[in-house]
Design an enzyme around this catalytic site. Structure first.
Site, PDB file in Angstrom:
ATOM      1  N   HIS A  39       0.836  -1.194   0.000  1.00 34.92           N
ATOM      2  CA  HIS A  39       0.000   0.000   0.000  1.00 34.92           C
ATOM      3  C   HIS A  39       0.880   1.257   0.000  1.00 34.92           C
ATOM      4  CE1 HIS A  39      -3.529   2.436   0.869  1.00 34.92           C
ATOM      5  NE2 HIS A  39      -2.847   3.033   1.828  1.00 34.92           N
ATOM      6  N   GLU A  41      -2.245  -5.021  -4.612  1.00 33.40           N
ATOM      7  CA  GLU A  41      -2.836  -4.609  -3.334  1.00 33.40           C
ATOM      8  C   GLU A  41      -4.280  -5.100  -3.233  1.00 33.40           C
ATOM      9  OE1 GLU A  41      -3.690  -0.486  -3.060  1.00 33.40           O
ATOM     10  OE2 GLU A  41      -3.601  -0.445  -0.883  1.00 33.40           O
ATOM     11  N   ASN A  87      25.125 -23.031  -5.498  1.00 32.82           N
ATOM     12  CA  ASN A  87      26.061 -24.134  -5.743  1.00 32.82           C
ATOM     13  C   ASN A  87      25.716 -25.348  -4.893  1.00 32.82           C
ATOM     14  OD1 ASN A  87      27.664 -23.236  -7.729  1.00 32.82           O
ATOM     15  ND2 ASN A  87      29.393 -22.642  -6.454  1.00 32.82           N
TER      16      ASN A  87
END
Lengths: 705, 86
Positions: free
Chosen positions: A47, A69, A433
């Protein structure tokens, strides 16, 4: 920088903080989808982001977060349960928000890939949820708005009922084939004696059917309807009847149908075109959005106040630019130097004034106190960085189709903010990794190895001595050192005729351009990475080590200093040079007993230090200060601690202990690993600060040679 | 009205006078009836039927009347309609 630029900078910073705040919460939401508090937190962030974006004309960002929103607001409602599908949309939407924010920041005109695709997904979800909501007709906001709504011609249309009618009948008011047809809403208010006067609804239905199509009728039953015992069929308990009637006939023709009843009852007919229906709906939708926004704003304020209320009693905070903090930090550094200068000034000392000495001591204590406090301002927990890593592991885990749990520990361990900012990239790389190379390719492979199907990666932080240590461990397949060696020889990094230890072989992983990946993916295997990780860590005056056991797993350990700016140092003398040994690395200083010292031909000098054989470093020789061989009997030994083993520094004399501000030597010190920087002493002289890590490297290299 | 295994079936084509009798009949069997079904194959003759159904429900809320459970329903001769209860 003008005012607008300054405001813009604040805005951008605030947006970044909001995004950083939301990222881990989304992952928490994935684990606890019923936690409304998290949804509310995310909603508040988005918001604020929307408000900021719109204020600064970031339309791409504003447009996207507007719908994001809306979607979030649906799930803020009690009773609305989140499923993993929705959380996934949230996470992917958030990715777009981050991307579009960076696009806006860079002033790019284009849209991030998937911007429109995800936006459509959000809209579809909103529509689906809203249609359910309308059907359930349970929204307080909706009811309030439709109750308040009036048609612009000042004719009272029951919007709620109109919407229900549209919903129930699926009437396609946008259909072009409707032509001149209008929707006539006939509302009849009926007296309770209509049956006695011959009222029959079938009359209307039959007559109206000749003029058009009755879409829908609503019978309103009297709220004072009696129970069966008193039920009287001569009395009408129908208070009103509303008909939704579609016809292209004139209003007068329709009014004629109700002529006889209209003489004694109230009959209202409202005629609206399909276009007007559309306008009414649009206006209503706007009013609903407005009302919702107002209510949400009120709710947000209330929640925010509620959230802040108890905290305000215990602590409050203000936002300070990190640049200002750096300035303050530099100033404290100068204060420390000035204080050292006063406390060590020979002229002041020679006054032998007890009162003055007391004040100098007080100044020293206060300076140290302020310095520690300011130091504390820069120290932040590693938590946020660690939480971000959960997302990294989640995404790579999904991409590689390997179920993996990331287990965090030591998230509250504090470290200099400057370092935290620079740790993200190396950590991301190491974790990717671990998932891609560390954990076995399939569940079956793990089960066959006697492990759980789900892989585990452990990310931990801790303070060890003067160091801040991060460990990334996995319970995967470990590193196949023979494979690494073969690859290293193929690439010319390793010599064919040399026998390497496992530790040395693993070191090849950090060579630029080294990769054992069979295929190049977007996760890893490009041969760039671990060398970059090593460089990043070394830039932070840190070190990375690897421990691995084939078939069992690997641990990458990052060892860093706690802070980059000030250290507590032991000042030592070698000839005319003053050097500083970081105090946190010092175990003790002592005068050596010659019988404990041993010379090993070709391997250097060692001392039996409390039963432990430690190598001795002749600093004058290491730093090329002179070529003299200073007798041990005339020296002071300093035992220093290091992750890879303690060792002894030989110095001429111990001068004292003081806090020093590290000043970089810049490019000059790049090739001198044994020096961490310089410090300006109280006397105004310059002292080199020893790099305990670099000296340990020197010793290890000596052993190899 | 037929009541078979606690399910009462009422004819929607009853006129007002017949509905009056029906209401009494239902009242006497109000504890026996578990479900009330409207047979509207012959159309709906009087809108008083709707009020009667609501009254039945008011008298014994445990009686299941499918029509009243729906937000809207379609009846022969009337089309799609709904009952708005005060």
């Amino acid at each position: 920088m003008n005012k607008h630029d300054r405001v813009m900078e604040i805005f951008l910073q605030e947006c970044k903080e909001i995004l950083e705040d939301i990222a881990p919460k989304l992952l928490n939401l994935e684990q606890t989808p019923d936690n409304k508090e998290i949804i509310n937190d995310i909603f508040r962030g988005i918001h604020t982001l929307k408000g900021n974006a719109n204020s600064f004309g970031f339309t791409k960002l504003g447009g996207f977060v507007h719908y994001f929103e809306d979607l979030l607001s649906i799930y803020r409602q009690e009773g609305k349960k989140l499923q993993s599908k929705e959380v996934d949309i949230f996470i992917r939407s958030f990715d777009i928000v981050e991307l579009v924010f960076s696009y806006e920041e860079e002033g790019r005109e284009d849209y991030p890939q998937d911007y429109h695709k995800i936006l459509e997904e959000i809209k579809t979800s909103i529509d689906e949820e809203n249609s359910q909501e309308t059907h359930e007709n349970s929204s307080v906001v909706f009811d309030e708005v439709v109750m308040e709504s009036t048609y612009e011609h000042n004719e009272n249309i029951d919007i709620s009922q109109l919407l229900t009618m549209l919903q129930e009948t699926k009437f396609e008011y946008k259909n072009q084939e409707l032509g001149e047809k209008k929707l006539h809403i006939v509302e009849m208010h009926l007296d309770n004696d209509i049956y006695l006067r011959g009222y029959n609804h079938q009359i209307f239905f039959r007559l109206l059917s000749e003029l058009g199509e009755i879409l829908y009728s609503v019978y309103e039953i009297d709220e004072n309807l009696p129970s069966l015992e008193d039920f009287n069929t001569e009395i009408s308990y129908i208070k009103s009847l509303t008909l939704y009637f579609l016809s292209d006939k004139d209003l007068m023709d329709i009014e004629d149908v109700f002529e006889f009843i209209a003489q004694e009852h109230e009959v209202n007919i409202i005629s609206i075109t399909p276009k007007e229906i559309e306008q009414i709906l649009l206006k209503t939708q706007e009013q609903i959005s407005l009302k919702k926004a107002t209510l949400e704003q009120e709710q947000t304020i209330l929640t925010e106040e509620k959230r802040l209320a108890p905290q305000e009693k215990t602590k409050s905070s203000i936002r300070v630019e990190s640049a200002k903090l750096d300035e303050l930090f530099d100033s404290i550094g100068e204060l420390v130097i000035a204080q050292s200068y006063i406390s060590q000034n020979e002229q002041i000392r020679s006054l032998n004034n007890k009162e003055l000495d007391q004040y100098v001591n007080m100044l020293g204590k206060s300076t140290r106190l302020i310095q520690n406090k300011v130091m504390g301002l820069r120290m932040i927990p590693i938590r946020d960085t660690f939480l971000k890593m959960r997302r990294v592991v989640r995404d790579v885990s999904q991409k590689t189709d390997k179920p993996i749990e990331l287990i965090l520990s030591g998230e509250d361990t504090e470290v200099d903010k400057t370092m935290v900012d620079k740790l993200s990239e190396p950590l991301i790389h190491l974790l990717r990794n671990s998932v891609d190379h560390g954990i076995e390719a399939t569940k079956e492979e793990r089960i066959a190895a006697g492990k759980e199907p789900e892989g585990n990666i452990y990310l931990s932080a801790s303070h060890k001595g003067s160091s801040f240590v991060i460990e990334i461990s996995d319970d995967g397949r470990g590193i196949d050192t023979q494979k690494i060696l073969r690859k290293a020889r193929e690439k010319g990094f390793a010599k064919e005729d040399v026998n390497y230890t496992d530790e040395e072989i693993v070191e090849f992983l950090f060579h630029a351009g080294f990769s054992t990946a069979e295929a190049i993916t977007d996760i890893s295997g490009r041969g760039v990475g671990l060398d970059a990780v090593k460089r990043s860590i070394e830039d932070l005056r840190g070190k990375i080590t690897v421990e691995t056991e084939f078939g069992v797993g690997s641990t990458f350990k990052i060892i860093l200093p706690l802070t980059l700016a000030i250290i507590d140092g032991l000042t030592v003398r070698i000839e005319d040079e003053t050097l500083i040994v970081p105090t946190l690395s010092v175990v003790e200083s002592f005068s050596p007993v010659l019988e404990d010292i041993h010379h090993v031909k070709g391997d250097g000098e060692f001392i039996n230090y409390r039963g432990e054989i430690l190598p001795i470093v002749r600093l004058n020789k290491l730093l090329n200060l002179n070529t003299k061989i200073i007798p041990f009997a005339e020296s002071t030994f300093i035992c220093v601690d290091h992750e890879r083993g303690r060792y002894i520094l030989q110095v001429d004399e111990l001068l004292g202990r003081q806090q020093v501000v590290i000043k970089s030597l810049g490019l000059l010190s790049n090739n001198i690993k044994e020096i961490a920087g310089v410090a300006i002493l109280g006397t105004g002289n310059i002292a080199l600060i020893l790099n305990i890590e670099g000296i340990r490297d020197y010793l290890d290299l000596e052993v190899v040679r | 009205m037929q009541v078979i295994q606690s399910v009462a079936t009422v004819d929607a084509s009853l006129q007002n006078e017949e509905l009056s009798i029906l209401s009494q009949e239902i009242f006497t069997k109000i504890d026996e009836i578990k479900e009330l079904v409207v047979d509207e194959t012959q159309g709906v003759a009087s809108s008083a039927l709707f009020a009667l159904l609501c009254s039945v429900k008011k008298t014994n809320p445990n009686i299941n009347i499918a029509l009243l459970n729906q937000s809207a329903f379609r009846l022969q001769g009337i089309g799609l309609m709904s009952l708005k209860r005060g």
